[in-house]
Design a protein around this motif. Structure first.
Motif, short mmCIF file in Angstrom:
data_model
loop_
_atom_site.label_atom_id
_atom_site.label_comp_id
_atom_site.label_asym_id
_atom_site.label_seq_id
_atom_site.Cartn_x
_atom_site.Cartn_y
_atom_site.Cartn_z
N ALA A 159 9.87 3.47 4.63
CA ALA A 159 10.69 4.10 5.67
C ALA A 159 11.15 3.08 6.69
N ASN A 160 12.33 3.33 7.22
CA ASN A 160 12.93 2.54 8.29
C ASN A 160 13.22 3.51 9.43
N HIS B 80 18.83 -1.38 10.43
CA HIS B 80 19.26 -0.50 11.52
C HIS B 80 19.62 0.90 11.02
N VAL B 81 19.32 1.20 9.78
CA VAL B 81 19.64 2.51 9.20
C VAL B 81 18.35 3.28 8.97
N ALA B 82 18.23 4.44 9.60
CA ALA B 82 17.03 5.25 9.47
C ALA B 82 17.00 5.95 8.12
N ARG C 199 17.70 5.17 17.95
CA ARG C 199 16.92 5.75 16.86
C ARG C 199 15.47 5.26 16.90
N TYR C 200 14.57 6.14 16.49
CA TYR C 200 13.19 5.77 16.20
C TYR C 200 12.59 6.88 15.35
N PRO D 144 0.81 -1.23 0.00
CA PRO D 144 0.00 0.00 0.00
C PRO D 144 0.84 1.27 0.00
N ALA D 145 0.20 2.38 0.37
CA ALA D 145 0.82 3.71 0.25
C ALA D 145 2.09 3.85 1.07
N MET D 146 2.14 3.23 2.24
CA MET D 146 3.32 3.32 3.09
C MET D 146 3.73 1.96 3.61
N THR D 147 5.01 1.68 3.55
CA THR D 147 5.57 0.46 4.15
C THR D 147 6.62 0.87 5.16
#
Length: 244
Positions: free
Chosen positions: A166-167, A152-154, A194-195, A143-146
């Motif tokens: 996005a990660n 471990h890389v933002a 990170r978050y 869908p539109a966002m996964t």
């Protein structure tokens, strides 16, 4: 408006997780998502599991949840597995590998593999960003966002068709080495947790200070010197993997 904290790759790092939760609450987050690899590591697997079970966030499995059940788990998986109780195992078994929430899909690696990176590729020359075409192939009809983890890389990518991937980065481990499918190293160069915060379809990436020296000391006491270095510095070298 709802603000959602998106977490991944905690790896049993309880102080990092607690710092991220505190930061997210201070930033106005009223919900949380967890993209897997929650417990495995030479740190605080049972305490982390207890906290996550109590919070009852939408959570998926990562490759390390699967590897915990393996016949020959790696050292960090074995450390965690030896300390989990039946209650923790039942919780892990209840988690799905993927989760759809409206127009957002949660996965750990890619939709078909928990050890393949969605935003990166690994080959004989190392670790590189994936092309739009490579990401599209792995997304299929997503869908539109996964939202994904594992690397471990933002970071975030907007594809030509408007879909976003996005990660949030890793809560608990800012550097590591791996040997699948080829030896490679990932390093974020600082020990900060990170978050990401999701609000109205927009992501804000956060870095959070925590007492990483306590985590590094815990790893070193367990005989995991490489983990201690990764936790202290956020740095790693592929040479470590080749000589380990």
């Amino acid at each position: 408006m709802t603000r959602t904290a998106v977490l991944s790759d905690i790896h049993g790092n309880l102080p990092a997780l607690e710092a991220v939760i505190a930061d997210a609450v201070a930033m106005g987050c009223d919900s949380f998502l967890n993209l897997g690899d929650s417990l495995s590591g030479p740190l605080w697997p049972t305490e982390t599991a207890d906290l996550l079970i109590a919070r009852d966030w939408p959570t998926i499995t990562g490759n390390h949840e699967r590897q915990l059940f393996g016949r020959a788990p790696g050292p960090s998986d074995a450390f965690a597995a030896a300390r989990l109780t039946d209650r923790h195992w039942r919780w892990i078994e209840s988690l799905p590998p993927r989760l759809a929430l409206g127009d957002t899909l949660l996965c750990h690696g890619t939709l078909s593999s928990d050890i393949e990176h969605l935003l990166f590729c690994v080959n004989a020359t190392g670790f590189r960003a994936a092309t739009d075409e490579e990401i599209n192939e792995r997304l299929g009809s997503a869908p539109a966002m996964t939202l994904c983890g594992h690397s471990h890389v933002a970071g975030e990518r907007v594809l030509p068709d408007g879909r976003r991937v996005a990660n949030p980065g890793s809560v608990g481990l800012q550097a590591y080495t791996d040997d699948r499918p080829h030896p490679y190293a990932v390093a974020n160069d600082t020990p900060q947790a990170r978050y990401a915060i999701l609000k109205d379809g927009h992501l804000t990436f956060r870095r959070v200070d925590y007492d990483h020296r306590v985590a590094a000391r815990r790893a070193r006491e367990g005989g995991f010197d490489a983990w201690a270095t990764w936790l202290e510095t956020g740095k790693a070298s592929s040479i470590e993997q080749l000589t380990a």
